[in-house]
Design an enzyme around this catalytic site. Structure first.
Site: not given
Length: 575
Positions: A327, A361
Site C-alpha cells: 500500500e 495515506c
C-alpha cells in the site's frame, strides 16, 4: 518473573481503565500438538470502542500519567533476533517531532550480518511455528489484543503520541482500536479461510491445506500508523509464516512497545524478528535472499516500485515466486456536487485534510467545489482553520501536532512556498521549526486544474481546491479521474442521488476506498477493508480475508477412501 496480570473481563466490559504493570516477556505458548479434542472457534470480533479522553475520564488520567512518565525516560531499543536482544553499538535517536531536541530512545542499527542472522532465525523458527494448529497461533494474537485493550493501552498510545506526534484521539483510533481490531478480526478471517474446503464425490475426501509460504516474509512498516506497524508482520505470522520486521526509524518507540506486547502474549522466539536499520541495506539483504517468500509493505510508491524491480530482476534466484503486497501513495480527493450540504462538506475537508497533520495515506489533498458553493464552503473552512490549535500533543487542547521530521517539514514548506507564488492561500501557510516541526493547516485555491498541488503527493496539512462551473460536473469528474496516478481514497458529497450514481461510475477505478457524504479517511477493520490500486498499491485490502489469502500457499489433497484394484475401465469390455 511473575506472570503478567490479566484484568477481569467485567472490568473491561465496564470500560474501566486498569492500572498498567511493567511489560514482561514471559510467555507460555501452546504446544500445538493437536491434543485438544473439539472444533474451536475464535470469539466473534467486535470493533473496539473508541474512548473519549474527555476531562475527568479515567482513560484521560491514565494516559496523562503515562505520557508524563515516558517523557521522563530515555530507553534503549535493541534488535530482537530469534528472541534474543542484540545491541550493535551503532545508535540512532528517536525524538519528539513536536519537541525535536527531546530524545525518547536510543535504538541500535542492524548490520548486514544481523539481517542475515535474522533470516536464519526466521527459517529455524518456521518449522515449529508452521506446525502449530492455527488456533494456537490465533490465541497469541487474541491475547495481544486483550492486553492492548486493557493493561497496555496507555503505554502504546503514549508511545504513539510522543514518538509520532499524534493527538490523544488520533492515537486512540490507531494504536489502540485499529490494532486491536486487526488482531481480533484477522483471527476470524483466518478461521473463515481455513473453513473453505472443496466438495467431495462418492468414495473421495477432498481437502485444501492452507500452507504457510516457503521461506520468510519481509515486513516494512511506515511511521504514520502504529496499527500498520503491528499488522504487517502479524498478518503473515498468523498464517504460519515467520517474519523479518523493519520498522520505520520515525516510529521506533511504538514499534518497540508493540513487539513487547506480542512477546508478553506468547509469541515464540524467531517468529517475528525485529531488525531496525538502514532501509536500503536491510532491503538489499532481504530481497536478494533465496528464501524470500513475500513482502508486506506500506510506504512510498517510489520505494515500492524499486523493490518490485529488484525482485523482478532476481526471479531466477528465488526458491519460489515471492508474494508482493503493498500500500503506497495517494492523492486523495473530495468532489462536491452543487447539491452538497456546505456544512458537511466543510467539516469533511477540515477533518479529512488536517487530522494527524495530513500524514495519512488517505488524507484529503485535493478538493473540487462548484462555484455556487465555494464562497460558503470557503468561509466555513477558513473559520475552522483559524480556530485550530497546533502544538505539543501532550496539551489536549491541540487539534494538530508536528509533522514527523525535518525532511517532511522542508518538503511541505516548499509546496506552501510554491502556492504563495503560483496560487492563492486562503488560510494557514505558517511554518515554524524552532521547537518542533510545525506546519499550520493550509487551504489553497487554484484556477489551474493541472496545478502541481492537485496532482503531486504532499503528505502534509495542505489541501488544494479547484473551483469548477456548476454545469461542468461530468467534465470535472473526468478531470479528477485523470489528474493523479494514484487511486487510494476519495469522497463525494451530494444530496442528488443521480449525481452520486454518476460519481460512483466515473470514479470507479479512481479510489479503492470510496466515501459518500463523508471524509475519505478513517477506514475501520471489518467495515471498510483498506487499499488502493493504480499507483497506490496492490489493493490486497488490509483488514480482510483478501489480505490473508496472500500469505498461504494452498495444497489440494485427495484421499481415495477405497482405492480401485483393477486397472480396467468398463468401456474396455466387449459387446
Amino acid at each position: 518473573m511473575s506472570a503478567p496480570t490479566v484484568p477481569k473481563s467485567s472490568a473491561r466490559q465496564a470500560g474501566a481503565v486498569v492500572n498498567e504493570q511493567p511489560l514482561s516477556t514471559d510467555s507460555a505458548p501452546g504446544t500445538g500438538l493437536g491434543a485438544f479434542a473439539g472444533v474451536r472457534r475464535v470469539p466473534v470480533p467486535v470493533n473496539e470502542t473508541v474512548r473519549s479522553y474527555a476531562p475527568g475520564s479515567p482513560e484521560r488520567k491514565a494516559l496523562k500519567e503515562r505520557l508524563a512518565s515516558m517523557s521522563a525516560e530515555r530507553i534503549e531499543i535493541p534488535l530482537v533476533i530469534g528472541g534474543k536482544e542484540i545491541r550493535t553499538g551503532e545508535l540512532a535517536q528517536t525524538t519528539m517531532p513536536h519537541a525535536h531536541s527531546h530524545v525518547l530512545a536510543d535504538w541500535h542499527k542492524a548490520s548486514r550480518a544481523h539481517v542475515t542472522q535474522a533470516i536464519d532465525a526466521a527459517r529455524a523458527a518456521h518449522r515449529e511455528w508452521a506446525a502449530w494448529s492455527w488456533e494456537d497461533r490465533a490465541a497469541v494474537f487474541l491475547r495481544a489484543a486483550e492486553l492492548l485493550s486493557t493493561t497496555r493501552r496507555a503505554t502504546l498510545n503514549a508511545a504513539t503520541m510522543l514518538g509520532q506526534s499524534k493527538t490523544a484521539y488520533q492515537a486512540e483510533i490507531d494504536s489502540a482500536c485499529e490494532l486491536i481490531d486487526f488482531w481480533r478480526f484477522n483471527t476470524s478471517f483466518a478461521q473463515s479461510l481455513y473453513e473453505e474446503q472443496p466438495i467431495n464425490s462418492p468414495g473421495v475426501w477432498n481437502t485444501v491445506d492452507y500452507r504457510p509460504l516457503e521461506g520468510f516474509v519481509y515486513a516494512v512498516t511506515p511511521f504514520n500508523f502504529t496499527a500498520i506497524g503491528g499488522n504487517l508482520p502479524t498478518a503473515p505470522a498468523l498464517m504460519g509464516n515467520t517474519v523479518i520486521w523493519k520498522p520505520a526509524a520515525t516510529a521506533m518507540l511504538s514499534a518497540w512497545y508493540t513487539l513487547k506486547i506480542l512477546e508478553e502474549a506468547g509469541l515464540p522466539p524467531g517468529v517475528i524478528n525485529f531488525v531496525p536499520g538502514d532501509p536500503g541495506m536491510v532491503s538489499d539483504v532481504a530481497l536478494s535472499h533465496r528464501d524470500l517468500a513475500g513482502v508486506h509493505f506500506t510506504g512510498s510508491t517510489a520505494v515500492f516500485n524499486n523493490m518490485w524491480k529488484t525482485i523482478g530482476a532476481s526471479m531466477s534466484n528465488y526458491r519460489s515466486y515471492p508474494r508482493i503486497v503493498g500500500e503506497t501513495g495517494g492523492k486523495d480527493f473530495i468532489v462536491a456536487h452543487p447539491s452538497a450540504d456546505p456544512a458537511a462538506l466543510a467539516v469533511g475537508i477540515i477533518r479529512g485534510a488536517f487530522e494527524y497533520q495530513g500524514q495519512k495515506c488517505s488524507a484529503a489533498s485535493r478538493v473540487y467545489v462548484p462555484k455556487s458553493l465555494w464562497p460558503d464552503v470557503r468561509d466555513r473552512c477558513e473559520a475552522m482553520i483559524n480556530e485550530i490549535k497546533v502544538g505539543d500533543v501532550r496539551d489536549f487542547r491541540n487539534f494538530m501536532g508536528a509533522v514527523i521530521d525535518r525532511k517532511a517539514f522542508t518538503k511541505i514548506s516548499d509546496y506552501i512556498a510554491d502556492a504563495k507564488q503560483n496560487a492563492k492561500i486562503i488560510a494557514g501557510g505558517k511554518t515554524d521549526d524552532s521547537v518542533g516541526w510545525f506546519v499550520w493547516p493550509t487551504l489553497v485555491e487554484t484556477a489551474d486544474p493541472n496545478y502541481r498541488l492537485l496532482s503531486e503527493e504532499i503528505f502534509g496539512p495542505v489541501v488544494t481546491v479547484s473551483v469548477y462551473e456548476d454545469a461542468k460536473w461530468s467534465e470535472m469528474l473526468a478531470q479528477v479521474d485523470a489528474t493523479s496516478p494514484y487511486a487510494l481514497t476519495g469522497a463525494v458529497f451530494a444530496r442528488d442521488r443521480n449525481a452520486l450514481r454518476e460519481a460512483m461510475v466515473t470514479l470507479r477505478n479512481a479510489a479503492g476506498n470510496f466515501y459518500i457524504n463523508d471524509k475519505p479517511t478513517g477506514a475501520v477493520v471489518g467495515q471498510q477493508p483498506f487499499g488502493g490500486a493504480r499507483g497506490s498499491g496492490t489493493n490486497d485490502k488490509a483488514g480482510s480475508k483478501l489480505n490473508l489469502v496472500r500469505w498461504v500457499s494452498a495444497r489440494s489433497v485427495k484421499e481415495m477412501l477405497v482405492p480401485p484394484t483393477d486397472y480396467k475401465y468398463p468401456f474396455l469390455d466387449g459387446e
